[in-house]
Design a protein around this motif. Structure first.
Motif, short mmCIF file in Angstrom:
data_model
loop_
_atom_site.label_atom_id
_atom_site.label_comp_id
_atom_site.label_asym_id
_atom_site.label_seq_id
_atom_site.Cartn_x
_atom_site.Cartn_y
_atom_site.Cartn_z
N GLU A 89 9.50 7.75 -9.65
CA GLU A 89 8.48 6.97 -8.92
C GLU A 89 8.35 5.58 -9.55
O GLU A 89 8.23 4.56 -8.84
CB GLU A 89 7.14 7.71 -8.92
CG GLU A 89 7.16 8.92 -7.98
CD GLU A 89 5.87 9.72 -7.98
OE1 GLU A 89 5.02 9.50 -8.87
OE2 GLU A 89 5.71 10.57 -7.09
N ARG A 90 8.40 5.52 -10.88
CA ARG A 90 8.34 4.21 -11.55
C ARG A 90 9.54 3.36 -11.15
O ARG A 90 9.43 2.16 -10.91
CB ARG A 90 8.32 4.41 -13.07
CG ARG A 90 7.00 4.94 -13.58
CD ARG A 90 7.13 5.58 -14.95
NE ARG A 90 7.47 4.61 -15.98
CZ ARG A 90 7.69 4.94 -17.25
NH1 ARG A 90 7.65 6.20 -17.62
NH2 ARG A 90 7.98 4.03 -18.14
N GLU A 91 10.70 4.02 -11.09
CA GLU A 91 11.91 3.29 -10.74
C GLU A 91 11.84 2.76 -9.31
O GLU A 91 12.22 1.61 -9.03
CB GLU A 91 13.13 4.23 -10.89
CG GLU A 91 14.46 3.53 -10.66
CD GLU A 91 15.63 4.47 -10.85
OE1 GLU A 91 15.67 5.21 -11.85
OE2 GLU A 91 16.53 4.46 -9.98
N ILE A 92 11.35 3.58 -8.38
CA ILE A 92 11.27 3.16 -6.97
C ILE A 92 10.28 1.99 -6.83
O ILE A 92 10.53 1.04 -6.08
CB ILE A 92 10.85 4.35 -6.07
CG1 ILE A 92 12.02 5.35 -5.97
CG2 ILE A 92 10.46 3.88 -4.68
CD1 ILE A 92 11.67 6.65 -5.26
N THR A 93 9.18 2.03 -7.57
CA THR A 93 8.22 0.92 -7.52
C THR A 93 8.87 -0.38 -7.98
O THR A 93 8.74 -1.43 -7.37
CB THR A 93 6.99 1.21 -8.40
OG1 THR A 93 6.41 2.44 -8.01
CG2 THR A 93 5.96 0.10 -8.29
N GLU A 94 9.66 -0.27 -9.08
CA GLU A 94 10.32 -1.45 -9.63
C GLU A 94 11.38 -2.01 -8.71
O GLU A 94 11.53 -3.22 -8.57
CB GLU A 94 11.10 -1.04 -10.89
CG GLU A 94 10.34 -1.09 -12.15
CD GLU A 94 11.27 -0.83 -13.30
OE1 GLU A 94 11.34 -1.71 -14.14
OE2 GLU A 94 11.92 0.23 -13.33
N LEU A 95 12.19 -1.11 -8.15
CA LEU A 95 13.37 -1.56 -7.42
C LEU A 95 13.06 -1.91 -5.96
O LEU A 95 13.70 -2.78 -5.39
CB LEU A 95 14.47 -0.49 -7.46
CG LEU A 95 14.98 -0.11 -8.87
CD1 LEU A 95 16.04 0.97 -8.78
CD2 LEU A 95 15.55 -1.31 -9.59
N TYR A 96 12.07 -1.22 -5.37
CA TYR A 96 11.77 -1.43 -3.95
C TYR A 96 10.36 -1.94 -3.67
O TYR A 96 10.08 -2.35 -2.56
CB TYR A 96 11.96 -0.11 -3.17
CG TYR A 96 13.40 0.25 -2.95
CD1 TYR A 96 14.09 1.05 -3.84
CD2 TYR A 96 14.10 -0.23 -1.83
CE1 TYR A 96 15.43 1.37 -3.64
CE2 TYR A 96 15.43 0.09 -1.61
CZ TYR A 96 16.08 0.88 -2.52
OH TYR A 96 17.40 1.21 -2.31
N GLY A 97 9.47 -1.88 -4.65
CA GLY A 97 8.11 -2.34 -4.42
C GLY A 97 7.22 -1.32 -3.72
O GLY A 97 6.10 -1.64 -3.33
N ILE A 98 7.70 -0.09 -3.55
CA ILE A 98 6.87 0.95 -2.92
C ILE A 98 5.86 1.43 -3.95
O ILE A 98 6.23 1.73 -5.08
CB ILE A 98 7.74 2.13 -2.43
CG1 ILE A 98 8.68 1.66 -1.32
CG2 ILE A 98 6.88 3.29 -1.94
CD1 ILE A 98 9.76 2.66 -0.96
N LYS A 99 4.60 1.52 -3.54
CA LYS A 99 3.56 1.91 -4.51
C LYS A 99 3.21 3.38 -4.35
O LYS A 99 3.17 3.91 -3.24
CB LYS A 99 2.31 1.05 -4.29
CG LYS A 99 2.59 -0.45 -4.45
CD LYS A 99 1.56 -1.11 -5.27
CE LYS A 99 1.74 -2.59 -5.50
NZ LYS A 99 3.03 -3.19 -5.31
N PHE A 100 2.92 4.03 -5.46
CA PHE A 100 2.52 5.44 -5.45
C PHE A 100 1.06 5.51 -5.80
O PHE A 100 0.64 5.07 -6.87
CB PHE A 100 3.38 6.25 -6.43
CG PHE A 100 4.80 6.35 -5.97
CD1 PHE A 100 5.71 5.36 -6.29
CD2 PHE A 100 5.22 7.40 -5.18
CE1 PHE A 100 7.02 5.42 -5.83
CE2 PHE A 100 6.52 7.47 -4.72
CZ PHE A 100 7.42 6.48 -5.04
N SER A 101 0.27 6.06 -4.89
CA SER A 101 -1.19 5.98 -5.04
C SER A 101 -1.66 6.91 -6.14
O SER A 101 -1.04 7.92 -6.45
CB SER A 101 -1.87 6.38 -3.73
OG SER A 101 -1.58 7.71 -3.44
N GLY A 102 -2.79 6.55 -6.73
CA GLY A 102 -3.41 7.41 -7.73
C GLY A 102 -2.95 7.13 -9.14
O GLY A 102 -3.47 7.68 -10.08
N LYS A 103 -1.97 6.31 -9.37
CA LYS A 103 -1.55 6.06 -10.73
C LYS A 103 -1.07 4.62 -10.91
O LYS A 103 -0.53 4.02 -10.02
CB LYS A 103 -0.35 6.91 -11.18
CG LYS A 103 0.02 8.03 -10.31
CD LYS A 103 1.05 8.88 -10.92
CE LYS A 103 0.62 9.99 -11.73
NZ LYS A 103 -0.18 10.82 -12.03
#
Lengths: 121, 362
Positions: A89-103
């Motif tokens: 999830e951290r990697e996806i946020t970094e590479l694509y900008g998709i945010k994961f809620s709650g953290k």
């Protein structure tokens, strides 16, 4: 094929794919967890501006992939259910900008001056 | 005794750690209270690069993800492409892929065992391990033409044939005798047992919770091996269905399991060479036609399950290639197995997971 309250398509022998809505996503993951699914990884991708995430699981020596089309670039995190989902999830946020809620997710791979390099603008 | 919490940063350039990464350790009274892994020193954007090259150009790219498991990455990649394009390689090609994959597994395990036995001070074994490794690389060179990068996998088969399997079989037999002697030396060594027994324990329940794979999982008693669960190449025809597992979940189990896997790999190579079927090594005219689809390639790399997921569209380039290497999952166990251990033992415990950062960061 209907299993774990989802409609699966067997694209290849022992490889099943099912689309899930954002609304039903966390419940679907919880049902797979109850069925003792092992989380393998998640694949984010972008096609003509639309973001998708594919979640890959293994249950009883068969592969099950849940895929979700994101309306906004935000989705609930599954790392409370599967702790190993934290890094991807951290990697996806970094590479694509998709945010994961709650953290708040710290970066995994990139230096702070590089932003979402896998995204097609 | 000093009871203040000390923050220690191991890496990225540290003689204790073989590859560039950082472990942030909170230490109190000589014991590790907390540990976190920091990555980001080897990321090369391989997955992004793969979308800029066509399916055939990516064969060379994926081999360069890692030096220890270059063939395994290309095997997983061709598995994904052949799955998407519904191509089945000929039997002889599948046997050759099995042989090269197992020789590469031997190379990886032998090299890692050389490093960890040196860490343990088991110096009498190191020269024998490097002799074994050199013999292994010589066989790889004979079969593929390369010692580290092979580039014999292609979509629909392999590019190089094994002309004289009996010659290779003789070399394999000689290496097997050396490997058995080294295994016996390790089994008899009480010092190695004393240092590693009960160290860095990863219980079965924790291993299942974290989803660890490969020898790390099998050393904690989990029955898991992609070659047996989801056979690919020629494993269905060759492999004994019994899993090699140990129950300790400690450093000793993780080390000793690899010795057992070395002996198993030699057996697989010998059977594959003996039973090598006649026929083509490549499907004549096999081609990947642009179409929308997905493909999964899944292989048992030396460190565990390697997963390649491919999305294709109407172009000659992949729309997306996702690579999930085994160390990506196994490294997340570091923070659990270091907790409560002595700070001085951190290097041995981390090394016992056989981490590969080239793979992890891609």
């Amino acid at each position: 094929m209907k299993k774990y309250n989802l409609n699966w398509v067997e694209e290849r022998p022992k490889k099943f794919y099912a689309e899930v809505s954002e609304k039903d996503f966390i419940n679907a993951v919880k049902r797979l967890y109850k069925a003792k699914a092992r989380f393998i990884t998640a694949t984010a991708c972008q096609n003509s501006g639309q973001m998708y995430i594919f979640y890959h699981f293994e249950i009883s020596k068969a592969l099950y992939t849940l895929w979700i089309s994101l309306k906004q670039e935000k989705i609930e995190s599954i790392s409370d259910i599967y702790p190993t989902a934290n890094w991807i999830e951290r990697e996806i946020t970094e590479l694509y900008g998709i945010k994961f809620s709650g953290k708040f997710l710290e970066p995994l791979l990139l230096t702070p001056d590089i932003k979402t390099p896998f995204r097609n603008e | 005794m000093n009871k203040k919490i000390k923050i220690i940063k191991l890496g990225p350039k540290q003689t204790e750690l073989e590859e560039p990464f950082v472990v942030h350790i909170e230490e109190k009274a000589g014991k590790i209270k907390k540990a976190e892994v920091e990555l980001g020193f080897l990321h090369r954007g391989i997955e992004r690069l793969a979308t800029k090259k066509n399916f055939y150009q990516n064969l060379g790219l994926v081999e360069r993800i890692c030096g220890y498991c270059s063939f395994t990455h290309s095997l997983a990649y061709v598995g994904a492409v052949e799955d998407a394009a519904e191509i089945v390689s000929p039997a002889r090609a599948r046997y050759i892929r099995t042989i090269v994959a197992e020789i590469e597994r031997l190379h990886s395990h032998i090299l890692w065992l050389s490093i960890i036995t040196e860490n343990l001070g088991f110096k009498s074994v190191i020269p024998k391990m490097f002799t074994l490794r050199e013999g292994n690389l010589a066989i790889l060179q004979e079969v593929t033409g390369g010692r580290i990068m092979y580039e014999i996998n292609t979509i629909g088969g392999v590019l190089k044939d094994i002309k004289d399997p009996k010659k290779i079989l003789k070399k394999v037999d000689s290496l097997l005798n050396t490997a058995k002697k080294v295994k016996e030396l390790f089994e008899k060594d009480k010092k190695a047992l004393e240092i590693t027994k009960g160290l860095g324990v990863l219980t079965k329940d924790m291993a299942l919770e974290l989803g660890v794979v490969g020898p790390t999982a099998r050393a904690s008693g989990i029955l898991m091996d992609v070659r047996k669960d989801f056979p690919y190449a020629a494993y269905k025809e060759i492999l004994n269905p019994n899993y090699i597992t140990l129950k300790g979940g400690d450093c000793y189990s993780r080390i000793y399991l690899r010795f057992l896997e070395i002996i198993e790999s030699f057996g697989i190579i010998k059977k594959a060479l003996t039973d090598l079927p006649n026929g083509e090594i490549i499907i004549p005219g096999a081609k990947v036609f642009p179409q929308i689809g997905v493909g999964i390639g899944r292989v048992e790399a030396p460190r565990g399950e390697l997963f390649h997921f491919l999305i294709t569209d109407s172009t000659n380039n992949p729309a997306r290639l996702k690579v999930r290497p085994p160390s990506y999952v196994n490294l997340q166990a570091i923070k659990y197995i270091l907790e409560g251990e002595d700070r001085e033992k951190a290097q041995t415990i981390i090394s016992s997971l056989d981490p590969c950062f080239s793979c992890t960061e891609r």
